[in-house]
Design an enzyme around this catalytic site. Sequence first.
Site, PDB file in Angstrom:
ATOM      1  N   HIS A   3      16.262  40.464  59.348  1.00  0.00           N
ATOM      2  CA  HIS A   3      16.485  39.726  58.098  1.00  0.00           C
ATOM      3  C   HIS A   3      15.163  39.439  57.391  1.00  0.00           C
ATOM      4  CE1 HIS A   3      19.008  37.250  55.520  1.00  0.00           C
ATOM      5  NE2 HIS A   3      18.307  36.165  55.755  1.00  0.00           N
ATOM      6  N   HIS A  57      16.920  29.819  60.012  1.00  0.00           N
ATOM      7  CA  HIS A  57      16.427  30.949  60.787  1.00  0.00           C
ATOM      8  C   HIS A  57      15.416  30.537  61.853  1.00  0.00           C
ATOM      9  CE1 HIS A  57      18.552  33.845  58.394  1.00  0.00           C
ATOM     10  NE2 HIS A  57      17.981  33.453  57.271  1.00  0.00           N
ATOM     11  N   CYS A  82      25.180  35.097  50.053  1.00  0.00           N
ATOM     12  CA  CYS A  82      25.861  34.167  50.950  1.00  0.00           C
ATOM     13  C   CYS A  82      27.149  33.609  50.355  1.00  0.00           C
ATOM     14  CB  CYS A  82      24.904  33.054  51.368  1.00  0.00           C
ATOM     15  SG  CYS A  82      23.577  33.685  52.450  1.00  0.00           S
ATOM     16  N   HIS A 113      12.076  32.861  54.988  1.00  0.00           N
ATOM     17  CA  HIS A 113      12.680  31.735  54.266  1.00  0.00           C
ATOM     18  C   HIS A 113      13.528  30.902  55.224  1.00  0.00           C
ATOM     19  CE1 HIS A 113      15.734  34.910  54.320  1.00  0.00           C
ATOM     20  NE2 HIS A 113      16.611  33.924  54.391  1.00  0.00           N
ATOM     21  N   ASP A 146      24.236  26.788  51.051  1.00  0.00           N
ATOM     22  CA  ASP A 146      22.779  27.050  51.063  1.00  0.00           C
ATOM     23  C   ASP A 146      22.005  26.531  49.845  1.00  0.00           C
ATOM     24  OD1 ASP A 146      23.740  28.430  53.239  1.00  0.00           O
ATOM     25  OD2 ASP A 146      22.801  30.338  52.753  1.00  0.00           O
ATOM     26  N   LYS A 157      23.441  28.290  60.080  1.00  0.00           N
ATOM     27  CA  LYS A 157      23.689  29.707  60.398  1.00  0.00           C
ATOM     28  C   LYS A 157      22.381  30.477  60.331  1.00  0.00           C
ATOM     29  CE  LYS A 157      24.627  30.598  55.507  1.00  0.00           C
ATOM     30  NZ  LYS A 157      23.439  31.388  55.168  1.00  0.00           N
ATOM     31  N   ASP A 209      21.080  27.917  55.691  1.00  0.00           N
ATOM     32  CA  ASP A 209      20.415  29.026  56.350  1.00  0.00           C
ATOM     33  C   ASP A 209      19.370  28.389  57.271  1.00  0.00           C
ATOM     34  OD1 ASP A 209      20.717  31.804  56.253  1.00  0.00           O
ATOM     35  OD2 ASP A 209      19.025  32.098  54.889  1.00  0.00           O
TER      36      ASP A 209
HETATM   37 ZN   LIG Z   1      18.509  34.088  55.318  1.00  0.00          ZN
END
Ligand SMILES: [Zn+2]
Length: 189
Positions: A64, A55, A144, A79, A11, A104, A53
Amino acid sequence: MTTGAALLIVDVQNDFTEGGALGVDGGKAVAAGISQHLAQHAADYDMIIASRDWHDADNDNDGHFAPGEPDFVTNWPVHCVADTAGAEFDPGLDTTPITHHVKKGQGAHGYSAFEGVTDDGATLAELLTDVRRVDIVGIATDHCVRASGLDALGDVADVRILTALVAGVAAEPSQAALAELAAKGATIV
Ligand SMILES: [Zn+2]
């Protein structure tokens, strides 16, 4: 000839480095440090895997994203929304040596890179089938990196956390995360 070694870069994205939605102090230094590590050691690895990451934009990703004020422990400001600038790699990270990408957090918290898949649908565990050692670097140590390290311990014989190349949200939980990983069998380098 295989050495059975992989580097996992967790990340290193614009939203997690200084100036990002969830910028972590030291994030840009980590990006630059990983690029330097790659310049010197990329050939030591059979695979260089980067997680992102990634999303959803249209939902809170299983809680989240905080509805109001985030607590920065279990929920967060918005984010790393897929296909936005914040989700791109920090420009200080040299992405050319990366051999595999996993994404992810689509509709989920997605703290561990082991929840991620490649665009072809391969899981990180599948990618690491023949790997004996994984070196883990990236952001954030206390979230993470921690979750990815704990999952790696169940999958790969030798898990190393390169502490010069990680950055955390908060100092104390980051130290605790490294201690927890060490207690469970990771090598803290
Ligand atoms: Zn996240």
